[in-house]
Design an enzyme around this catalytic site. Structure first.
Site, PDB file in Angstrom:
ATOM      1  N   GLY A 160       0.957  -1.145  -0.006  1.00  0.00           N
ATOM      2  CA  GLY A 160       0.212  -0.217   0.024  1.00  0.00           C
ATOM      3  C   GLY A 160       1.003   1.503  -0.188  1.00  0.00           C
ATOM      4  O   GLY A 160       0.555   2.231   0.436  1.00  0.00           O
ATOM      5  N   THR A 167       1.267   3.503  -2.312  1.00  0.00           N
ATOM      6  CA  THR A 167       1.027   4.298  -3.150  1.00  0.00           C
ATOM      7  C   THR A 167      -0.657   4.856  -2.688  1.00  0.00           C
ATOM      8  O   THR A 167      -0.720   5.752  -3.185  1.00  0.00           O
ATOM      9  CB  THR A 167       0.779   3.695  -4.876  1.00  0.00           C
ATOM     10  OG1 THR A 167      -0.248   3.103  -4.304  1.00  0.00           O
ATOM     11  CG2 THR A 167       2.313   3.290  -5.089  1.00  0.00           C
ATOM     12  N   LYS A 187       1.126   8.522   2.677  1.00  0.00           N
ATOM     13  CA  LYS A 187       1.243   9.838   2.604  1.00  0.00           C
ATOM     14  C   LYS A 187       1.338  10.220   3.048  1.00  0.00           C
ATOM     15  O   LYS A 187       1.636  11.002   3.368  1.00  0.00           O
ATOM     16  CB  LYS A 187       0.789  10.051   1.077  1.00  0.00           C
ATOM     17  CG  LYS A 187       1.047   9.383  -0.402  1.00  0.00           C
ATOM     18  CD  LYS A 187       0.583   9.966  -1.274  1.00  0.00           C
ATOM     19  CE  LYS A 187       0.467   9.038  -2.647  1.00  0.00           C
ATOM     20  NZ  LYS A 187      -0.610   9.337  -3.942  1.00  0.00           N
ATOM     21  N   VAL A 240      -1.473  -7.900  -5.183  1.00  0.00           N
ATOM     22  CA  VAL A 240      -1.165  -8.970  -3.865  1.00  0.00           C
ATOM     23  C   VAL A 240      -1.697 -10.588  -3.909  1.00  0.00           C
ATOM     24  O   VAL A 240      -1.770 -11.337  -3.123  1.00  0.00           O
ATOM     25  CB  VAL A 240      -2.554  -7.794  -2.429  1.00  0.00           C
ATOM     26  CG1 VAL A 240      -1.665  -7.401  -2.505  1.00  0.00           C
ATOM     27  CG2 VAL A 240      -3.896  -7.985  -2.540  1.00  0.00           C
ATOM     28  N   ASP A 267      -3.169   0.641  16.385  1.00  0.00           N
ATOM     29  CA  ASP A 267      -3.920   1.622  17.095  1.00  0.00           C
ATOM     30  C   ASP A 267      -3.929   2.953  18.132  1.00  0.00           C
ATOM     31  O   ASP A 267      -3.484   2.861  18.761  1.00  0.00           O
ATOM     32  CB  ASP A 267      -5.049   0.884  18.300  1.00  0.00           C
ATOM     33  CG  ASP A 267      -6.283   1.582  18.865  1.00  0.00           C
ATOM     34  OD1 ASP A 267      -6.132   2.679  19.484  1.00  0.00           O
ATOM     35  OD2 ASP A 267      -7.319   1.012  19.380  1.00  0.00           O
ATOM     36  N   HIS A 268      -4.209   3.645  16.696  1.00  0.00           N
ATOM     37  CA  HIS A 268      -3.242   5.135  16.680  1.00  0.00           C
ATOM     38  C   HIS A 268      -3.400   5.576  18.118  1.00  0.00           C
ATOM     39  O   HIS A 268      -2.756   6.685  18.024  1.00  0.00           O
ATOM     40  CB  HIS A 268      -3.004   5.891  15.930  1.00  0.00           C
ATOM     41  CG  HIS A 268      -4.716   6.758  15.272  1.00  0.00           C
ATOM     42  ND1 HIS A 268      -5.814   6.264  14.591  1.00  0.00           N
ATOM     43  CD2 HIS A 268      -5.142   7.839  15.729  1.00  0.00           C
ATOM     44  CE1 HIS A 268      -6.590   6.654  14.493  1.00  0.00           C
ATOM     45  NE2 HIS A 268      -5.891   7.786  15.544  1.00  0.00           N
ATOM     46  N   HIS A 283     -10.617   2.204  19.846  1.00  0.00           N
ATOM     47  CA  HIS A 283      -9.949   2.883  19.839  1.00  0.00           C
ATOM     48  C   HIS A 283     -10.342   3.739  21.589  1.00  0.00           C
ATOM     49  O   HIS A 283      -9.632   3.900  22.830  1.00  0.00           O
ATOM     50  CB  HIS A 283     -10.123   4.123  19.850  1.00  0.00           C
ATOM     51  CG  HIS A 283      -9.771   4.317  18.039  1.00  0.00           C
ATOM     52  ND1 HIS A 283      -8.245   3.646  17.874  1.00  0.00           N
ATOM     53  CD2 HIS A 283     -10.019   5.096  17.018  1.00  0.00           C
ATOM     54  CE1 HIS A 283      -8.491   3.661  16.275  1.00  0.00           C
ATOM     55  NE2 HIS A 283      -8.995   4.487  15.836  1.00  0.00           N
ATOM     56  N   LYS A 337     -20.047  10.941  15.143  1.00  0.00           N
ATOM     57  CA  LYS A 337     -19.636  12.147  14.319  1.00  0.00           C
ATOM     58  C   LYS A 337     -20.180  13.610  14.661  1.00  0.00           C
ATOM     59  O   LYS A 337     -21.821  13.509  14.966  1.00  0.00           O
ATOM     60  CB  LYS A 337     -19.823  11.040  12.779  1.00  0.00           C
ATOM     61  CG  LYS A 337     -18.601  10.208  12.659  1.00  0.00           C
ATOM     62  CD  LYS A 337     -17.557  10.925  12.308  1.00  0.00           C
ATOM     63  CE  LYS A 337     -16.393   9.373  11.983  1.00  0.00           C
ATOM     64  NZ  LYS A 337     -15.516   9.641  12.024  1.00  0.00           N
TER      65      LYS A 337
HETATM   66  N1  NDP Z   1      -6.070   6.726   5.478  1.00  0.00           N
HETATM   67  C1  NDP Z   1      -5.925   6.409   6.568  1.00  0.00           C
HETATM   68  O1  NDP Z   1      -6.768   8.085   7.140  1.00  0.00           O
HETATM   69  C2  NDP Z   1      -6.499   5.299   7.422  1.00  0.00           C
HETATM   70  C3  NDP Z   1      -6.344   4.260   6.736  1.00  0.00           C
HETATM   71  N2  NDP Z   1      -6.332   3.285   7.859  1.00  0.00           N
HETATM   72  C4  NDP Z   1      -5.926   1.662   6.990  1.00  0.00           C
HETATM   73  O2  NDP Z   1      -4.966   1.575   6.780  1.00  0.00           O
HETATM   74  C5  NDP Z   1      -5.207   0.790   5.322  1.00  0.00           C
HETATM   75  C6  NDP Z   1      -5.065   1.850   3.905  1.00  0.00           C
HETATM   76  O3  NDP Z   1      -5.635   2.684   3.823  1.00  0.00           O
HETATM   77  P1  NDP Z   1      -5.741   4.150   2.801  1.00  0.00           P
HETATM   78  O4  NDP Z   1      -4.136   4.120   2.342  1.00  0.00           O
HETATM   79  O5  NDP Z   1      -6.687   5.190   2.654  1.00  0.00           O
HETATM   80  O6  NDP Z   1      -6.004   2.857   1.246  1.00  0.00           O
HETATM   81  P2  NDP Z   1      -5.653   3.907  -0.535  1.00  0.00           P
HETATM   82  O7  NDP Z   1      -7.419   2.918  -1.227  1.00  0.00           O
HETATM   83  O8  NDP Z   1      -5.299   5.087  -0.086  1.00  0.00           O
HETATM   84  O9  NDP Z   1      -4.625   2.719  -0.120  1.00  0.00           O
HETATM   85  C7  NDP Z   1      -4.949   1.568  -0.894  1.00  0.00           C
HETATM   86  C8  NDP Z   1      -3.538   0.921  -1.069  1.00  0.00           C
HETATM   87  O10 NDP Z   1      -3.248  -0.342  -1.314  1.00  0.00           O
HETATM   88  C9  NDP Z   1      -3.012  -0.841  -2.869  1.00  0.00           C
HETATM   89  N3  NDP Z   1      -3.846  -1.827  -3.483  1.00  0.00           N
HETATM   90  C10 NDP Z   1      -4.885  -1.789  -3.891  1.00  0.00           C
HETATM   91  N4  NDP Z   1      -5.671  -3.179  -4.840  1.00  0.00           N
HETATM   92  C11 NDP Z   1      -3.879  -3.487  -4.437  1.00  0.00           C
HETATM   93  C12 NDP Z   1      -4.380  -4.441  -5.210  1.00  0.00           C
HETATM   94  N5  NDP Z   1      -4.523  -6.419  -4.849  1.00  0.00           N
HETATM   95  N6  NDP Z   1      -2.365  -5.445  -4.864  1.00  0.00           N
HETATM   96  C13 NDP Z   1      -1.373  -4.225  -4.243  1.00  0.00           C
HETATM   97  N7  NDP Z   1      -2.061  -3.808  -3.760  1.00  0.00           N
HETATM   98  C14 NDP Z   1      -3.418  -2.897  -4.070  1.00  0.00           C
HETATM   99  C15 NDP Z   1      -2.847   0.769  -3.712  1.00  0.00           C
HETATM  100  O11 NDP Z   1      -2.226   0.765  -4.290  1.00  0.00           O
HETATM  101  P3  NDP Z   1      -2.233   0.982  -6.409  1.00  0.00           P
HETATM  102  O12 NDP Z   1      -3.068   1.486  -6.452  1.00  0.00           O
HETATM  103  O13 NDP Z   1      -1.186   1.023  -6.644  1.00  0.00           O
HETATM  104  O14 NDP Z   1      -2.081  -0.511  -6.718  1.00  0.00           O
HETATM  105  C16 NDP Z   1      -2.960   1.649  -2.424  1.00  0.00           C
HETATM  106  O15 NDP Z   1      -1.415   1.695  -2.293  1.00  0.00           O
HETATM  107  C17 NDP Z   1      -6.683   0.159   5.647  1.00  0.00           C
HETATM  108  O16 NDP Z   1      -6.699  -0.813   6.169  1.00  0.00           O
HETATM  109  C18 NDP Z   1      -7.665   1.317   6.101  1.00  0.00           C
HETATM  110  O17 NDP Z   1      -8.804   0.949   7.181  1.00  0.00           O
HETATM  111  C19 NDP Z   1      -6.400   3.345   8.870  1.00  0.00           C
HETATM  112  C20 NDP Z   1      -6.510   4.539   9.829  1.00  0.00           C
HETATM  113  C21 NDP Z   1      -6.394   5.528   9.058  1.00  0.00           C
HETATM  114  O1  LIG Z   2      -9.521   5.711  13.394  1.00  0.00           O
HETATM  115  C1  LIG Z   2     -10.313   6.697  13.138  1.00  0.00           C
HETATM  116  O2  LIG Z   2      -9.941   7.864  13.912  1.00  0.00           O
HETATM  117  C2  LIG Z   2     -10.495   8.566  13.399  1.00  0.00           C
HETATM  118  C3  LIG Z   2     -10.059  10.024  14.363  1.00  0.00           C
HETATM  119  O3  LIG Z   2      -8.611   9.723  14.848  1.00  0.00           O
HETATM  120  P1  LIG Z   2      -8.130  11.003  15.928  1.00  0.00           P
HETATM  121  O4  LIG Z   2      -6.672  10.923  15.808  1.00  0.00           O
HETATM  122  O5  LIG Z   2      -8.436  12.368  14.752  1.00  0.00           O
HETATM  123  O6  LIG Z   2      -9.111  10.842  16.964  1.00  0.00           O
HETATM  124  C4  LIG Z   2     -11.603   8.855  12.924  1.00  0.00           C
HETATM  125  O7  LIG Z   2     -12.213   9.782  12.595  1.00  0.00           O
HETATM  126  C5  LIG Z   2     -12.222   7.926  11.868  1.00  0.00           C
HETATM  127  O8  LIG Z   2     -13.267   7.454  11.415  1.00  0.00           O
HETATM  128  C6  LIG Z   2     -12.158   6.884  12.800  1.00  0.00           C
HETATM  129  O9  LIG Z   2     -11.601   5.806  11.692  1.00  0.00           O
END
Ligand code: NDP
Ligand SMILES: O=C1O[C@H](COP(=O)(O)O)[C@@H](O)[C@H](O)[C@H]1O
Length: 485
Positions: A10, A12, A17, A88, A179-180, A242, A342
């Protein structure tokens, strides 16, 4: 710290990021990364190393809270990042990945220490861990670790299935469940507050504490995550993980030694003693809510059912409040009230310990009750600890008033949760990661709530966006003679 390879599924994606690259960068600036450190980023996109490194640099420009380093230093950091395209589900692709990693390990002359970070959708957790096992990626001569993001399962059964699958490839002590909230400095500080202050330690029990309140209110709505959130609701999104972790950290007792094992054992004891609900109990002990239109910061916002991607018939919970009991000698008869939602009035995560107030009528002759003493631990967005006391104000005819002693340090400069957690995982300290027992016991408490919600035997209370949740949440505490602070 051992040299190692950070294998990021993941690479990308959004989380990488926004959180992972800035965290690695800050660790690098603080000299907390091993001298030889290699990141292999994975995704389906056909990126080159150059594209990957530019994307990491851009993410630092957008999301790092620290100024960017001079170009030589930045270049050294970025050189550690290599990209490899992998779907994957492509079993053969993992063998090529193994070759790429082995080649880098040989180039850098580093041991086969590998940390696999699954920053991908949860439906991929199983397949990735199986392929790590089957391809030989996990058969290292050094150590291997797995960092896994939430959500960990959708209910008790799916969490157990996921854990059983992960356990085929990784031992429990190799699995780091993020668990952040456990990475938030004030949540980590709970351990020190209770343990390093004999005054608080002496009071940390049912003789002195009337109730404990844990709140995580958010002003944001469902945002762009309708597909996920409408299936999860506040109960899975915040409460099961959390909120339960904050409960454990608040209620655990002082272990004999401060080690990951001892602290996790103490947390487990809390969960073992947590009184389970029946589906029928959910009706009286849990309040379910969903936001309707309202105002946040003087701006009108739509109700949940009018959010993009949400069906008008949705009964999803965007708010939950609950009363919990820990049936052990320390907390017997002390209610723990937990609420999260929320589109509430303010963004605030806090833990309030309300002390018993046997002296409340002492000043009755002055027509005044003393307010209860409160210990307030503000977790987010402020990091602050304060104690509410009663005191006479000589500038106001000696009238009794509440005063607040604020004994927090300025924590503005403290590292972010992901920085602390990734650093701990790199050095093999699992203290602030969720152990499987904690996750399983937390799902056990939540399971009847999920069922009661699914069967609609619990009312769904509407609440206006910008409020502090439905009236029923206030009444839950009022029944016991308390109010939310
Ligand atoms: N974003 C956030 O703030 C938070 C995210 N999370 C958790 O983190 C995880 C990632 O979330 P997030 O980054 O937001 O998700 P995104 O949708 O932004 O990114 C998903 C990633 O998975 C890769 N991906 C998707 N399908 C495939 C595949 N078939 N094979 C290989 N790679 C694949 C994509 O790469 P590509 O498209 O190049 O294949 C991309 O890098 C999730 O479990 C989410 O619940 C938890 C807390 C907060
Ligand atoms: O895990 C999550 O947390 C955020 C809230 O996190 P915080 O650090 O900003 O308090 C929440 O907005 C999101 O829905 C949930 O998936």
């Amino acid at each position: 710290m051992n040299s190692m390879t950070f294998v990021l599924f993941g690479a990308t994606g959004d989380l990488a990021k926004r959180k992972i690259y800035p965290a690695l960068y800050n660790l690098y600036l603080d000299d907390k990364l091993p001298d030889s450190f290699s990141v292999i980023g994975l995704g389906r996109r056909e990126w080159t190393n150059d594209i990957f490194q530019s994307s990491v640099e851009q993410s630092l420009e957008s999301f790092s809270r620290r100024p960017l380093a001079d170009s030589a230093k930045m270049e050294k950091f970025l050189r550690a990042f290599h990209y490899h395209a992998l779907d994957v589900g492509d079993t053969e692709g993992y063998k090529q990945l193994l070759e790429v990693i082995q080649q880098r390990e040989a180039e850098l002359n580093i041991p086969e220490n590998r940390l696999f970070y699954l920053s991908v959708a949860p439906e991929f957790f199983d397949i990735i861990s199986s392929n790590i096992y089957a391809s030989g990626l996990g058969s290292t001569k050094g150590w291997k670790r797995l960092i896994i993001e939430k959500p960990f399962g959708h209910d008790l059964q799916t969490a157990r299935e996921l854990n059983a699958n992960l356990s085929r490839a990784f031992e429990e002590d190799e699995i780091y469940r993020i668990d952040h909230y456990l990475g938030k400095p004030m949540v980590q500080n709970l351990e020190a507050l209770g343990f390093a202050n004999p005054i608080l330690q002496a009071l940390w029990n049912n003789e002195y504490i009337a109730n404990v309140q844990i709140t995580a209110s958010e002003t944001v709505g469902v945002e762009t995550r309708a597909g996920y959130y409408d299936q999860a609701g506040a109960i899975r999104d915040m409460f099961q993980n959390h909120m339960m972790q904050m409960l454990m950290m608040t209620a655990m007792q002082l272990p004999k030694r401060i080690s990951a094992t001892d602290i996790r054992n103490e947390k487990r004891k809390v969960m073992d003693a947590l009184r389970l609900l029946t589906k029928e109990d959910v009706i009286t002990e849990v309040v379910r809510g969903q936001y309707t239109f309202g105002e946040i910061g003087a701006k009108p916002v739509v109700g949940y059912k009018d959010e993009p991607g949400i069906e008008a018939s949705s009964t999803n919970d965007t708010f939950i409040a609950a009363r919990l009991w820990i049936d052990d000698e320390f907390w017997k008869d002390v209610p723990f009230y937990i609420r999260t939602g929320k589109r509430m009035h303010e963004k605030s995560t806090k833990i309030v310990i309300e002390f018993k107030n046997p002296l409340k009528d002492l000043y009755a002759h002055e027509d005044k009750e003393t307010a209860p003493n409160l210990l307030v631990i503000e977790v987010n967005p402020d990091s602050r600890v304060s104690l509410q006391l009663n005191s006479k104000n000589p500038l106001n005819d000696g009238k009794l008033e509440t005063i607040t002693i604020d004994f927090s340090a300025n924590l503005d400069e403290v590292p972010e949760a992901y920085e602390l957690l990734i650093f701990d995982a790199l050095r093999g300290d699992a203290t602030f990661f969720a152990h499987w027992h904690e996750v399983e016991l937390s799902w056990k408490w939540v399971q009847p709530v999920l069922e009661a919600f699914a069967e609609n035997i619990v009312p769904l209370h509407p609440y206006n966006a910008g409020s502090m949740g439905p009236e029923a949440s206030r009444e839950l505490l009022e029944q016991d003679g308390f109010k939310w602070w």
